[in-house]
Design an enzyme around this catalytic site. Structure first.
Site, PDB file in Angstrom:
ATOM      1  CB  SER A  76      -0.904   0.022   1.237  1.00 26.74           C
ATOM      2  OG  SER A  76      -1.679  -1.141   1.292  1.00 26.74           O
TER       3      SER A  76
HETATM    4  N1  SAH Z   1      -0.849  -5.250   3.740  1.00 26.59           N
HETATM    5  C1  SAH Z   1      -0.042  -5.537   2.562  1.00 26.59           C
HETATM    6  C2  SAH Z   1      -0.707  -5.089   1.277  1.00 26.59           C
HETATM    7  C3  SAH Z   1      -1.640  -6.109   0.862  1.00 26.59           C
HETATM    8  S1  SAH Z   1      -2.313  -6.108  -0.762  1.00 26.59           S
HETATM    9  C4  SAH Z   1       1.348  -4.964   2.670  1.00 26.59           C
HETATM   10  O1  SAH Z   1       1.631  -4.252   3.644  1.00 26.59           O
HETATM   11  O2  SAH Z   1       2.163  -5.245   1.783  1.00 26.59           O
HETATM   12  C5  SAH Z   1      -3.681  -7.176  -0.387  1.00 26.59           C
HETATM   13  C6  SAH Z   1      -3.320  -8.591  -0.081  1.00 26.59           C
HETATM   14  O3  SAH Z   1      -4.533  -9.243   0.296  1.00 26.59           O
HETATM   15  C7  SAH Z   1      -2.757  -9.375  -1.254  1.00 26.59           C
HETATM   16  O4  SAH Z   1      -1.526  -9.930  -0.909  1.00 26.59           O
HETATM   17  C8  SAH Z   1      -3.823 -10.442  -1.505  1.00 26.59           C
HETATM   18  O5  SAH Z   1      -3.291 -11.679  -1.952  1.00 26.59           O
HETATM   19  C9  SAH Z   1      -4.457 -10.576  -0.153  1.00 26.59           C
HETATM   20  N2  SAH Z   1      -5.814 -11.138  -0.138  1.00 26.59           N
HETATM   21  C10 SAH Z   1      -6.808 -11.017  -1.061  1.00 26.59           C
HETATM   22  N3  SAH Z   1      -7.907 -11.672  -0.662  1.00 26.59           N
HETATM   23  C11 SAH Z   1      -7.605 -12.243   0.539  1.00 26.59           C
HETATM   24  C12 SAH Z   1      -8.336 -13.057   1.458  1.00 26.59           C
HETATM   25  N4  SAH Z   1      -9.599 -13.425   1.246  1.00 26.59           N
HETATM   26  N5  SAH Z   1      -7.712 -13.465   2.574  1.00 26.59           N
HETATM   27  C13 SAH Z   1      -6.427 -13.106   2.831  1.00 26.59           C
HETATM   28  N6  SAH Z   1      -5.693 -12.340   2.002  1.00 26.59           N
HETATM   29  C14 SAH Z   1      -6.270 -11.906   0.870  1.00 26.59           C
END
Ligand code: SAH
Length: 227
Positions: A76
């Site tokens: 993010s």
């Molecule tokens: N917090 C992260 C950014 C995450 S981007 C950081 O600091 O880098 C969003 C993430 O959510 C992705 O890696 C994606 O694979 C994950 N995601 C999507 N759907 C999900 C679900 N149902 N359960 C867990 N993770 C999920």
């Protein structure tokens, strides 16, 4: 790795924090957050974001933008990390749940502020890399598992705070259930591919739930089915 950076990471981090603090002030009428809190500032200063991005993106590590982390996912934007962390306002004794581990950056920031972080990631490869990264940085209060974060993490519930870093069309009921009375859930709500609404859900001491819209944001989608 730091050779790729134009200046010392600490200097770049300092400059980034000034931009974040300015953006927090500029958006305060909408968000209700008037200042970047000192504790959040210290946590962001302490976590080296360049260690969460790939070699070819090192020069962008301290730009105030989201970056690709592989598998179509992103780390993010730092301003959003600061805002969501401030909205969660965790107490040092708190146990928090993060949905969407991604690179592990947000989890590392939360780990500086609370007692224990649980984080769920849907893509096994990202979960593995993030866990290894946090181990290499000696961060030992983050537990990561692979699964659908929309179901929460029952064994460790209830949580003082829950942060969802992927956009859900609706608020997953399990997450509201797994929130402690007095706890907060920060989540982007809306359809993927367009702007979502960052919301803060507050559960009061009696278990009643209130929500507040904070800001339009853009997140990758929360996907229910496993890989
Ligand atoms: N917090 C992260 C950014 C995450 S981007 C950081 O600091 O880098 C969003 C993430 O959510 C992705 O890696 C994606 O694979 C994950 N995601 C999507 N759907 C999900 C679900 N149902 N359960 C867990 N993770 C999920």
């Amino acid at each position: 790795m730091a050779d790729w950076l134009a200046a010392a990471p600490e200097t770049l981090r300092q400059a980034l924090l000034e931009q974040i603090a300015a953006e927090i002030r500029e958006t305060s009428a909408a968000t209700g957050c008037y200042e970047l809190s000192e504790t959040v500032r210290q946590a962001l200063m302490a976590v080296p974001r360049h260690r969460f991005v790939s070699d070819e993106r090192q020069e962008w590590a301290y730009a105030n933008i989201p970056l690709p982390i592989g598998r179509g996912q992103t780390i993010s934007q730092p301003f959003i990390v600061a805002l969501m962390t401030g909205l969660l306002l965790p107490d040092p004794a708190a146990t928090v749940l993060e949905i969407g581990t991604g690179s592990g950056y947000q989890a590392a920031v939360l780990a500086r502020l609370v007692r224990q972080v649980y984080s769920i990631e849907r893509i096994p490869e990202l979960a593995r890399t993030a866990a290894q990264r946090l181990r290499d940085m000696n961060i030992d209060n983050v537990a990561i598992r692979v699964g659908d974060g929309g179901q929460g993490w029952k064994e460790h519930a209830p949580f003082d705070g829950i942060m969802v870093t992927a956009a859900a069309p609706n608020i997953p009921p399990a997450l509201v259930q797994q929130l402690k009375p007095g706890g907060r859930l920060v989540i982007p709500v809306g359809e993927p591919g367009r702007t979502q609404d960052l919301q803060v859900i507050h559960k009061d001491g009696q278990g009643a739930v209130f929500s507040r819209s904070v800001l339009p944001v853009v997140f990758v989608p929360l996907i229910q089915n496993p890989e």
